[in-house]
Design an enzyme around this catalytic site. Structure first.
Site, PDB file in Angstrom:
ATOM      1  CB  SER A  53      55.731 -50.521 -78.035  1.00 50.49           C
ATOM      2  OG  SER A  53      56.235 -51.179 -79.182  1.00 50.49           O
ATOM      3  CG  ASP A 109      53.814 -49.853 -83.170  1.00 51.69           C
ATOM      4  OD1 ASP A 109      54.474 -49.403 -82.202  1.00 51.69           O
ATOM      5  OD2 ASP A 109      53.700 -51.070 -83.402  1.00 51.69           O
ATOM      6  N   GLY A 124      62.586 -54.350 -81.871  1.00 53.48           N
ATOM      7  CA  GLY A 124      63.619 -54.081 -80.876  1.00 53.48           C
ATOM      8  C   GLY A 124      63.150 -54.373 -79.471  1.00 53.48           C
ATOM      9  CD  GLU A 131      55.922 -53.758 -81.955  1.00 56.64           C
ATOM     10  OE1 GLU A 131      56.258 -52.981 -81.056  1.00 56.64           O
ATOM     11  OE2 GLU A 131      56.723 -54.188 -82.813  1.00 56.64           O
TER      12      GLU A 131
END
Length: 273
Positions: A53, A109, A124, A131
């Site tokens: 992301s 990532d 964040g 993740e």
């Protein structure tokens, strides 16, 4: 009857053609970093690919799509969260889940901050648990970010601090411990922006952001282990000794590549288009 330009409403007829603006320097550098990372690490033999992301990841997916239909036939893409899932689906790529594909060839990532040893602060977006699972499942974990995330030491460029996912009923106890025992007096529960109350993760948990001084993060692996031992902590947004390389898009359009062997490489602006 089809409308001609003359018969269109004035508001439509008077509308000027949209001008496609060139990418700003920082966006161009993000794209260059992402394109370079994909070219270096997403090879024809790779069939299971993790997609992370962040603002650089859409360029990662763009470059993968540019590899062509044949290259992506039979590939499965495992997302780390909602954003990457939508990118995969909208690109017409095959979506998979880590339950089905626990062994991943490569994961790319983003990160909130990366130090000289490729230790990262992530979370964040409040999805650092997933993740980390997708990163650990990969044979190769690659980080792509812009120059603002590139730091000598963690705790330098990312003011919110280390994200810590916690079970809701334990958050007050953990906050107290972080403030009094771990030297993070400004540790705080992350509050939502568009709703009343705290941020709730995809796993139904809360997130604490714990700022630490750079001196406290010289050994992030040790801090990670200490925080992880606190009862009620689900996951800590410190990714230590996991990344093989980090690609940083710079303000001038160049890319800096930091590798896990300590070497650093520079790529000129416009080298990958």
């Amino acid at each position: 009857m089809p409308r001609t330009f003359a018969t269109m409403p004035q508001s439509i007829a008077a509308r000027k053609p949209e001008v496609v603006k060139p990418l700003a320097a920082i966006e161009s550098s993000k794209r260059l970093a992402a394109y370079t990372a994909v070219d270096h690490h997403i090879k024809p033999e790779h069939r299971i690919i993790g997609i992370g992301s962040g603002s650089t990841v859409p360029y990662v997916v763009d470059r993968i799509v540019q590899q062509g239909v044949e290259a992506n036939k039979g590939r499965v893409f495992v997302p780390t969260g909602f954003q990457s899932k939508q990118l995969i689906v909208n690109a017409g790529l095959t979506l998979g889940d880590v339950d089905e594909y626990p062994s991943i060839n490569v994961t790319i990532d983003g990160a909130d901050e990366v130090d000289r040893n490729l230790n990262c602060i992530k979370g964040g977006g409040a999805c650092h648990l997933r993740e980390k699972v997708i990163a650990e499942a990969a044979e190769t974990f690659i980080v792509v970010a812009d120059y603002r995330k590139n730091a000598e030491s963690l705790g330098t460029n990312y003011p919110p601090g280390v994200p810590i996912e916690v079970v809701p009923f334990a958050y007050v106890k953990i906050l107290n411990t972080l403030r009094k025992t771990f030297g993070s007096p400004k540790a705080a529960l992350r509050m939502a922006v568009k709703k009343a109350g705290p941020v709730v993760t995809d796993n139904g948990n809360f997130v604490i952001d714990a700022p630490f001084e750079p001196g406290q993060l010289q050994d992030p692996a040790a801090l990670l282990q200490q925080i992880k031992l606190l009862t009620g902590v689900v996951e800590v947004g410190l990714f230590c000794t996991m990344a093989k390389a980090a690609y940083f898009g710079n303000e001038d359009g160049t890319v800096t590549i930091r590798k896990d062997d300590g070497t650093v490489e520079q790529i000129a602006a416009g080298a990958q288009e």
